[in-house]
Structures are given as C-alpha cells and as structure tokens.
Design an enzyme around this catalytic site. Structure first.
Site, PDB file in Angstrom:
ATOM      1  N   ASN A 173       0.797  -1.229   0.000  1.00 32.12           N
ATOM      2  CA  ASN A 173       0.000   0.000   0.000  1.00 32.12           C
ATOM      3  C   ASN A 173       0.830   1.280   0.000  1.00 32.12           C
ATOM      4  O   ASN A 173       0.408   2.299  -0.513  1.00 32.12           O
ATOM      5  CB  ASN A 173      -0.970   0.023   1.190  1.00 32.12           C
ATOM      6  CG  ASN A 173      -0.382  -0.555   2.452  1.00 32.12           C
ATOM      7  OD1 ASN A 173       0.132  -1.678   2.455  1.00 32.12           O
ATOM      8  ND2 ASN A 173      -0.436   0.200   3.530  1.00 32.12           N
ATOM      9  N   GLN A 195      -4.286  -3.733  -3.004  1.00 31.94           N
ATOM     10  CA  GLN A 195      -3.659  -2.630  -3.745  1.00 31.94           C
ATOM     11  C   GLN A 195      -3.189  -3.059  -5.139  1.00 31.94           C
ATOM     12  O   GLN A 195      -2.621  -2.241  -5.861  1.00 31.94           O
ATOM     13  CB  GLN A 195      -2.467  -2.066  -2.955  1.00 31.94           C
ATOM     14  CG  GLN A 195      -2.843  -1.413  -1.640  1.00 31.94           C
ATOM     15  CD  GLN A 195      -3.581  -0.073  -1.810  1.00 31.94           C
ATOM     16  OE1 GLN A 195      -3.699   0.457  -2.910  1.00 31.94           O
ATOM     17  NE2 GLN A 195      -4.090   0.454  -0.711  1.00 31.94           N
ATOM     18  N   HIS A 239     -13.312  -0.117  -2.455  1.00 35.85           N
ATOM     19  CA  HIS A 239     -13.088   1.342  -2.428  1.00 35.85           C
ATOM     20  C   HIS A 239     -11.696   1.760  -2.890  1.00 35.85           C
ATOM     21  O   HIS A 239     -11.424   2.949  -3.022  1.00 35.85           O
ATOM     22  CB  HIS A 239     -13.412   1.926  -1.047  1.00 35.85           C
ATOM     23  CG  HIS A 239     -12.414   1.671   0.035  1.00 35.85           C
ATOM     24  ND1 HIS A 239     -11.573   2.650   0.497  1.00 35.85           N
ATOM     25  CD2 HIS A 239     -12.132   0.568   0.760  1.00 35.85           C
ATOM     26  CE1 HIS A 239     -10.830   2.160   1.476  1.00 35.85           C
ATOM     27  NE2 HIS A 239     -11.146   0.888   1.648  1.00 35.85           N
ATOM     28  N   THR A 269     -27.235 -10.569   6.023  1.00 37.41           N
ATOM     29  CA  THR A 269     -27.873 -10.117   4.777  1.00 37.41           C
ATOM     30  C   THR A 269     -26.849  -9.400   3.905  1.00 37.41           C
ATOM     31  O   THR A 269     -26.098  -8.555   4.382  1.00 37.41           O
ATOM     32  CB  THR A 269     -29.048  -9.159   5.106  1.00 37.41           C
ATOM     33  OG1 THR A 269     -29.972  -9.879   5.916  1.00 37.41           O
ATOM     34  CG2 THR A 269     -29.732  -8.656   3.852  1.00 37.41           C
ATOM     35  N   CYS A 291      -4.577   4.379   7.772  1.00 36.57           N
ATOM     36  CA  CYS A 291      -4.973   3.816   9.062  1.00 36.57           C
ATOM     37  C   CYS A 291      -4.027   4.279  10.162  1.00 36.57           C
ATOM     38  O   CYS A 291      -4.408   4.347  11.305  1.00 36.57           O
ATOM     39  CB  CYS A 291      -4.958   2.296   9.028  1.00 36.57           C
ATOM     40  SG  CYS A 291      -5.583   1.588   7.519  1.00 36.57           S
TER      41      CYS A 291
END
Ligand code: PLP
Length: 395
Positions: A150, A178, A200, A236, A325
């Site tokens: 990353n 990545q 994302h 779900t 992060c």
C-alpha cells in the site's frame, strides 16, 4: 480553490457509472437476496451477476467468491478462517511489510497459540521467495504475503511463493487490495488459495470487498448466523455495495485494454521523474522494484512528512505520509523502516497515488506545488541549513 486528490491508495472517489449501477438497489430493487418473492429474486440475480463479474476479474469460479465488508474483513476471514482448522503450535509465515489487517491478525494468532514468522524484506521492500522456503516447518499451515504494498506499490513475487506453498501443501493467502485493477490479478497464475480485494480502492463503495476462497479450502466463518455466502459469511448481503463491486470489477477488467491503466502509469512516471529532476535531495523508495503503476513513494531530505502533507493540503493537494490507518501516529512507517530506511528518512517520505479520475493537469498542479513547498519547509529547517553543504543522505 482547486483541489487535486493524489491519495487513491487510501480510498478512491466512486465513479458515476458505479453510482448509477448501485442506485436502483436503494429504491425499486431493494430486496433481500434471501427472500423468495420478486424483489428477493431481483436482489439475488444482482448479487450473482456481481459475483460473476468479480470471478471473471480474478479468473476463478463465481462460487469461490465470498462477499465481505472490505479488505480488513477479507484478511481476517482468510487468517482466522484457516486458523479455525489449526491446532495451537501451528505455524504461519508472513512478511514484516503487510497491512495491519494481516499483521495485527497475526499478532492475535500468536496470542491464540500459533507461531508466526515475520519475514524481512530487502532494500527495495521485496520478500525473497527463498526466505519463504527456508521458513517452512512441518507445522506450517499458512503463508500470507501481500500482492502489492500500500505504501510503496511494490509487487511481491507471489507466483513463486504460490509454487512454494503448493509444493509444501501449505495454504497461501495474498492480500491483493492494492494490486487489483492496477495489474492483472489471476488466482490461477498466483496459485493462491485465498485472495483479498476491496471495492473502495478501485472506485467502488467503501465497506465492500471479497475474498476468493479456492474450492475445497476448509474455512471457519468469522460470523455465525444465516447460511449466506454458502455459510462462509453470515448476514444479509450488502446489495448496493456488492452491485458496486461487480461494476468496478467490470471497469477494472476493461482498464487493461482501454488505455486507462497505461495512462495512469504515464502520469505517475511524469510526476516521479519531474520531482527527481527539480527537487534536490530526494529519492524514490523502491524505485528499482516492480511496482503497481499508480504509486510513487518519495523521501525528501530534512522534511517532516506530516508538515509537508499539511502544507500541500492547505494549497489544495491531498497526499499521504503512509497508510491512512496509521495517520496521526508519530512512529515512522513500519514498511519503510522494514526496508532499511532510517526513521528520519521514513518520516520524510510522501506517498503520491493516482486514480482513474486524475488528469495530466492534476499532475502539473502537483508539480507546481511540491518544489515550492519543499523549498519553504527546508528554509525553516535548522537541520537542512546544517546539512545543506554536506552530500545528500539520499545520494
Ligand atoms: N490491505 C491493504 C494492502 C490495504 O491497503 C488496505 C487499506 O488500506 C486494507 C487491506 C484494508 O482494506 P479496507 O479499507 O477495505 O478494510
């Protein structure tokens, strides 16, 4: 004020066509994929269509795709899912440059009685497949080595590691969060049993991802509940997220032939080369290693990365000092220090990561700002003043 976003390894903007694909899932096609009525069947069909699209991207069977809430869950499901079948004393091999989703899972596995080898990397941040081979023990059950890093974008020799794992009859997981969409990712070529992706990072929605689980791999679920995802991931389905992931998988596949990945590589190279030419005392981290085409990580002598990120942000450019992060943490990046950078040089490193939305004008905008901001910060730096007559620490 104009804003340019070059932090696409942290997250990417949703593409308009992905939003369009997702939109009906919030309104007329909102069903629960487990219901037997019409809305339920529509939702099931949409989930299965997305599964086929992800399977096509990864070159696997649709039944081998498990939808998750993203890269972190995928990595956890892979590691703890395999560990569910392990005995205390079993052994895992990983590397010292993994994302915290893998590293902290490994730390937890150690607390649970597993032993873990954290392989070192060389100066280019590459894992040596021979080290993987040497680390194998009779108790080794799992190898987890990422496909692309990353922070540096370095591509690991995962196909070689896959062959070593297969010969040793050890499970092989790779975090391809990545890599996917930036280089072709083919689970058969890699020879992995488990592979993580996240929507994302490739212009899909946050909070959605998938784990490839090779047919026949015994995996304990993380969650207990209904028999969703063939009892591998209860709950779900996130219908809109899954449809978004299916759409970005389709777009990612096309990226290798429609020129968009090649264009991103050209823009990254222009950015990197021009910074190297126009700013003194800089070095590209892992520049000599195979890398994904969107990332460059550059060390600037006598600069605090955090100060540079803030200064560039105030002028309209978004970049990063390392993994999102860990932003706010004062420690230098574990990835850059693992490849041998001093804490000082690691702290002075900036990651520029491009996405599909970036244009040549965006790169020129960044190129106009970076030398100016560096010069200003260095003017304020007593360290720079003291060493500016000395040869560069980076040369
Ligand atoms: N693995 C890698 C290599 C990443 O870069 C990231 C996110 O930065 C993750 C895992 C976690 O993915 P997610 O944000 O989808 O949980």
């Amino acid at each position: 004020m104009r804003r340019v976003y070059l932090d696409n390894n942290a997250t990417t903007p949703l593409l308009p066509e992905v939003l369009e694909a997702m939109r009906p899932c919030f309104f007329e096609k909102f069903g629960n994929a487990s219901s037997i009525h019409q809305q339920g069947q529509q939702a099931r069909a949409a989930v299965e269509h997305a599964r086929e699209s992800v399977a096509e991207l990864l070159n696997c069977r649709p039944a081998e795709v498990v939808f998750t809430s993203g890269g972190t869950e995928g990595d956890n499901l892979a590691l703890f899912g395999i560990f569910g079948n392990m005995q205390p004393g079993n052994h895992v091999i990983t590397s010292s440059i993994e994302h915290h989703a893998v590293l902290n899972s490994c730390h937890r596995l150690e607390q649970m009685g597993c032993s873990v080898t954290y392989l070192p990397v060389d100066g280019r941040a590459l894992v040596d497949p021979d080290d993987v081979h040497r680390a194998l023990r009779p108790e080794t059950k799992l190898i987890s080595i990422m496909t692309a890093n990353n922070e540096t974008g370095v591509l690991q020799p995962v196909s070689e590691i896959g062959r070593i794992a297969a010969e040793a009859d050890v499970y092989f997981h790779t975090d391809a969060v990545q890599a996917v969409g930036k280089v072709p990712v083919d689970v058969k070529e890699i020879g992995c049993d488990l592979l993580t992706i996240s929507a994302h990072k490739i212009h899909g929605p946050q909070g959605t991802g998938a784990l490839f689980v090779r047919k026949g791999t015994l995996l304990q679920p993380l969650f207990y509940g209904g028999r969703h995802e063939r009892s591998r991931r209860a709950g779900t389905e996130n219908l809109a997220g899954i449809v978004g992931l299916g759409k970005v998988a389709e777009i990612a596949r096309l990226g290798f032939t429609d020129g968009s990945v090649a264009r991103m590589a050209e823009l990254r190279d222009r950015l990197e080369q021009t910074i190297l030419e126009n700013v003194e005392q800089v070095a590209v981290n892992s520049g000599g290693a195979p890398r994904v085409p969107n990332t460059t990580n550059i060390s600037f002598d006598c600069i605090e990365g955090e100060a540079m990120v803030i200064a560039l942000d105030l002028k309209g450019l978004s970049v990063s000092t390392g993994a999102a992060c860990s932003s706010g943490a004062v420690e230098p990046s574990h990835i850059l220090t693992a490849m041998g950078l001093s804490a000082e040089r690691a702290r002075g490193s900036i990651r520029f990561s491009l996405g599909k939305q970036n244009t040549a004008e965006d790169v020129e905008f960044a190129l106009a700002l970076v030398p100016e901001v560096i010069a200003r910060l260095r003017e304020l730096s007593p360290v720079y003043k003291a060493v500016s007559h000395q040869p560069s620490a980076l040369s």
